[in-house]
Design a protein around this motif. Structure first.
Motif, mmCIF file in Angstrom:
data_model
loop_
_atom_site.group_PDB
_atom_site.id
_atom_site.type_symbol
_atom_site.label_atom_id
_atom_site.label_comp_id
_atom_site.label_asym_id
_atom_site.label_seq_id
_atom_site.Cartn_x
_atom_site.Cartn_y
_atom_site.Cartn_z
ATOM 1 N N VAL A 79 -3.143 7.177 2.414
ATOM 2 C CA VAL A 79 -1.703 7.277 2.658
ATOM 3 C C VAL A 79 -1.512 8.274 3.790
ATOM 4 O O VAL A 79 -2.089 9.364 3.773
ATOM 5 N N LYS A 94 -0.720 0.154 8.789
ATOM 6 C CA LYS A 94 -0.793 -0.878 7.752
ATOM 7 C C LYS A 94 -1.897 -1.874 8.086
ATOM 8 O O LYS A 94 -2.702 -2.260 7.215
ATOM 9 N N LYS A 99 -2.302 2.392 2.793
ATOM 10 C CA LYS A 99 -1.522 1.900 1.662
ATOM 11 C C LYS A 99 -0.121 2.493 1.627
ATOM 12 O O LYS A 99 0.684 2.107 0.769
ATOM 13 N N GLY A 100 0.155 3.441 2.514
ATOM 14 C CA GLY A 100 1.486 4.033 2.500
ATOM 15 C C GLY A 100 1.699 4.950 3.690
ATOM 16 O O GLY A 100 0.751 5.294 4.418
ATOM 17 N N MET B 168 7.051 5.190 2.211
ATOM 18 C CA MET B 168 6.875 3.735 2.191
ATOM 19 C C MET B 168 5.504 3.435 1.611
ATOM 20 O O MET B 168 4.503 3.961 2.092
ATOM 21 N N PHE B 170 2.871 0.299 0.799
ATOM 22 C CA PHE B 170 2.692 -1.078 1.266
ATOM 23 C C PHE B 170 2.123 -1.981 0.164
ATOM 24 O O PHE B 170 1.420 -1.519 -0.705
#
Lengths: 120, 170
Positions: A79, A94, A99-100, B168, B170
């Motif tokens: 992340v 991404k 993942k973030g 965020m 994903f």
């Protein structure tokens, strides 16, 4: 106990993230930049990497590329934690497998929620 | 050729000032913008400088803090020398997000930290910092900007970017 690697060139950010996550029951390893991060990754069995973007020597997106290229690391979730906010950078992370994406300043409850949800 | 253009400088100074106020508020320090004689203090100041650059525009931001607001805003366990650098990083990061609304996407340098008394830049033209006060002390922000000949900031529109504090997954 799950172990998390925080990679950020700011000592204060590393301390803040570590204190928050240790309070939530995680063990935290700190690294000061991407080069140090890769070294700490090789020495520790981590469940999650929290990664700054703009760092000296090796930046976060470059470290992410190297993580993804290494089979023994590529399954560890990553992340990003950064001041950067442009959608093009977020999309790039991404595509590289992040993942973030968290934009500083991150609320402690959000950090803990992300760590609990994403760590393996 | 890059030149200082007062209208653009003023716009970016305002964006930086707003970013500074929002940043410190997020760390629990309410700043009141004003105009006062900041130069008389002999208290040591910590400061941090960061540059930002893109094709039509380049600039530098200097953040100066007295110990009070710096220590009050600093998370537990943090050290002032590191925290002023991180504050400048987040300040210019916020400025970067605001500039995205004007279709300006700047690259940032890493911060450099300075300590001294009566720190201020030696700008090419007369300029004053954005001045903020808080019961704990003073915060100052200088921004110097040069732009390509003929450049003006376009009308702002919603940026293609996330917001500070946003998460965020994903």
């Amino acid at each position: 106990m799950k172990k998390i690697l925080i990679v950020d060139d700011s000592e204060t950010i590393r301390i803040t993230v570590s204190t928050t996550l240790e309070g939530a029951g995680f063990t935290v390893v700190q690294a000061v930049d991407g080069i140090d991060g890769l070294a700490k990754l090789a020495e520790n069995d981590v469940s999650l990497i929290i990664l700054d973007v703009n760092m000296p020597r090796l930046g976060g997106l470059e470290m992410l590329e190297r993580i993804q290229a290494e089979p023994k690391f590529s399954k560890i979730p990553v992340v990003m934690l950064t001041t950067e906010a442009h959608f093009s950078l977020i999309e790039r992370a991404k595509k590289l497998g992040a993942k973030g994406w968290m934009i500083k300043p991150v609320k402690p409850e959000n950090l803990i929620a992300a760590a609990k949800k994403i760590s393996t | 050729m890059y030149l200082e253009k007062p209208t653009v400088t003023d716009q970016i100074n305002d964006l930086a000032a707003n970013a500074c106020s929002e940043l410190f508020a997020d760390y629990g320090v309410a700043l009141a913008r004003g105009h006062f004689d900041w130069s008389a203090s002999n208290d040591p100041l910590l400061s941090s400088v960061m540059g930002f650059v893109c094709e039509p525009l380049r600039g530098t931001c200097l953040l100066v803090c007295e110990r009070g607001p710096l220590e009050t805003s600093c998370p537990p366990g943090g050290r002032a020398r590191d925290w002023i650098g991180e504050l400048a990083n987040q300040l210019v990061g916020r400025l970067k997000i605001k500039l995205l609304a004007y279709e300006i996407d700047v690259a940032l340098t890493t911060p450099i930290v300075l300590q001294g008394i009566r720190i201020q830049p030696l700008p090419r033209t007369a300029t004053e910092p954005a001045m903020f006060s808080n019961p704990a002390g003073v915060v100052l922000v200088w921004t110097e900007v040069e732009v390509a000949s003929g450049f003006s900031l376009p009308a702002p529109r919603p940026p293609e970017a996330g917001e500070t504090g946003e998460m965020m997954l994903f």
